[in-house]
Design a protein around this motif. Sequence first.
Motif, PDB file in Angstrom:
ATOM      1  N   HIS A 111       5.178  -4.131   0.426  1.00  0.00           N
ATOM      2  CA  HIS A 111       3.980  -4.971   0.576  1.00  0.00           C
ATOM      3  C   HIS A 111       4.156  -6.351  -0.080  1.00  0.00           C
ATOM      4  O   HIS A 111       3.754  -7.383   0.475  1.00  0.00           O
ATOM      5  CB  HIS A 111       2.787  -4.221  -0.049  1.00  0.00           C
ATOM      6  CG  HIS A 111       1.493  -4.930   0.081  1.00  0.00           C
ATOM      7  ND1 HIS A 111       0.762  -4.934   1.254  1.00  0.00           N
ATOM      8  CD2 HIS A 111       0.780  -5.665  -0.805  1.00  0.00           C
ATOM      9  CE1 HIS A 111      -0.336  -5.641   1.074  1.00  0.00           C
ATOM     10  NE2 HIS A 111      -0.359  -6.098  -0.166  1.00  0.00           N
ATOM     11  N   HIS A 115       3.734 -10.463   1.224  1.00  0.00           N
ATOM     12  CA  HIS A 115       3.002 -11.587   0.624  1.00  0.00           C
ATOM     13  C   HIS A 115       3.947 -12.759   0.346  1.00  0.00           C
ATOM     14  O   HIS A 115       3.623 -13.911   0.620  1.00  0.00           O
ATOM     15  CB  HIS A 115       2.328 -11.166  -0.686  1.00  0.00           C
ATOM     16  CG  HIS A 115       1.018 -10.471  -0.494  1.00  0.00           C
ATOM     17  ND1 HIS A 115      -0.054 -11.066   0.148  1.00  0.00           N
ATOM     18  CD2 HIS A 115       0.589  -9.235  -0.856  1.00  0.00           C
ATOM     19  CE1 HIS A 115      -1.081 -10.227   0.160  1.00  0.00           C
ATOM     20  NE2 HIS A 115      -0.717  -9.102  -0.428  1.00  0.00           N
ATOM     21  N   SER A 141      -2.592 -11.011  -6.396  1.00  0.00           N
ATOM     22  CA  SER A 141      -3.521 -10.239  -5.570  1.00  0.00           C
ATOM     23  C   SER A 141      -4.258  -9.238  -6.445  1.00  0.00           C
ATOM     24  O   SER A 141      -4.231  -9.325  -7.681  1.00  0.00           O
ATOM     25  CB  SER A 141      -2.753  -9.535  -4.455  1.00  0.00           C
ATOM     26  OG  SER A 141      -2.104  -8.415  -4.992  1.00  0.00           O
ATOM     27  N   ASP A 309      -4.586  -9.382   2.531  1.00  0.00           N
ATOM     28  CA  ASP A 309      -3.709  -8.447   3.230  1.00  0.00           C
ATOM     29  C   ASP A 309      -3.792  -8.631   4.747  1.00  0.00           C
ATOM     30  O   ASP A 309      -4.894  -8.695   5.301  1.00  0.00           O
ATOM     31  CB  ASP A 309      -4.086  -7.008   2.860  1.00  0.00           C
ATOM     32  CG  ASP A 309      -3.657  -6.690   1.432  1.00  0.00           C
ATOM     33  OD1 ASP A 309      -2.917  -7.498   0.842  1.00  0.00           O
ATOM     34  OD2 ASP A 309      -4.070  -5.634   0.931  1.00  0.00           O
TER      35      ASP A 309
HETATM   36 ZN    ZN Z   1      -1.774  -7.460  -0.858  1.00  0.00          ZN
END
Ligand code: ZN
Length: 346
Positions: A111, A115, A141, A309
Amino acid sequence: MRILGIETSCDETAAAVVDGTGAVLSSAIATSRDAFAQSGGVIPEEAAREQVRAILPVIDRALKEANVDPRTLDAVAVTRGPGLLGSLIIGTTTARILASRWGVTLVGVHHTLGHLLSTWLHPVAEPAPAVAFPVLTLSVSGGHTDLWLKTSRTEGTLLGRTRDDAAGEAFDKGAVLLGLPYPGGPAISKTGEAGDPKRFAFPLPLKGEPGYDWSFSGLKTALRYLIRDLTEAGHDIPSLLPDLAASYEAALCRHLAEQTGKALREHPAVKEVHLVGGVSANKRLRDVMKLAAAPAPVRTPFDIRSCTDNAAMIAYAAVALLEEQPGQARAPVVVSDALALEAAGR
Ligand code: ZN
Ligand code: KG4
């Protein structure tokens, strides 16, 4: 190249199609966030149930909007972790089944790498950004606050990270203390718009310490005591909310900008600063980061949807992995990946 990205790490179900340059051909998203506005955070079990309901319609929408036949895709990219386990399992399982049915390569993406590469995304009508390395990337985040020195899209060194709460978490927990809804970042920004950011003083964490780490839990505690003291002194908290929100937001942004500015001074070869992740949507943070980074330019994702996201960043991360780390891109994606990352606390 045409890549379908699938992102289900938290309370959002997202699917997107991007091309090999990062042009976003489509981006569909469903969120169960509104259901958590009053709870102060996401309820994992409910988020996973919503993922099951949303995932196939969202994927359908992304494919239709991009007008692609899934059998002609070059890859299906999916977030393999970290995130909420139930939500991740829905995404990885769906991606695995679809990729095998369509006969398409499956790529698992961390993930955070998504980003970190979100600044490469661009609208179809605009050219791909020409990024100059080395890049200093601040990724902020709800789950992480990391500072990376990047030498290519997929390689770099982690220079600093939070020792306790993530920056987004500090916004979310601060919002709970102020009686504002989840997610706290946008709520605090909106409430603080008309407030005075200098009205209340907050400490600067880790001042004078070497390195580029962060610590947000002290700022949250300072806010708690401030509200308690003001209440005990007979002040009307609702009428102070704009000043409290603005001062707290300014303190979080200052801490982020101070450490990034220090890293930049100690790494003068850096050509650009990137600001990514949900908190990068914050206007005040963008402003203070520009000042801290000057004369280096600060690049942020091209729209707000690419800060929080989204699946386009996961799809583009697969492009970068296929081009730069083919071995890693072709490693099998299994549900136990999500379990292993969870167990390793990553
Ligand atoms: Zn995220
Ligand atoms: O990247 P993201 O969508 O999900 C995670 O990977 O965590 O980030 C969500 C976080 C939340 O903590 C939310 O409060 C914060 O990003 N956030 C903001 C803003 N928009 C979202 N924080 C500050 N200002 C904003 N405008």
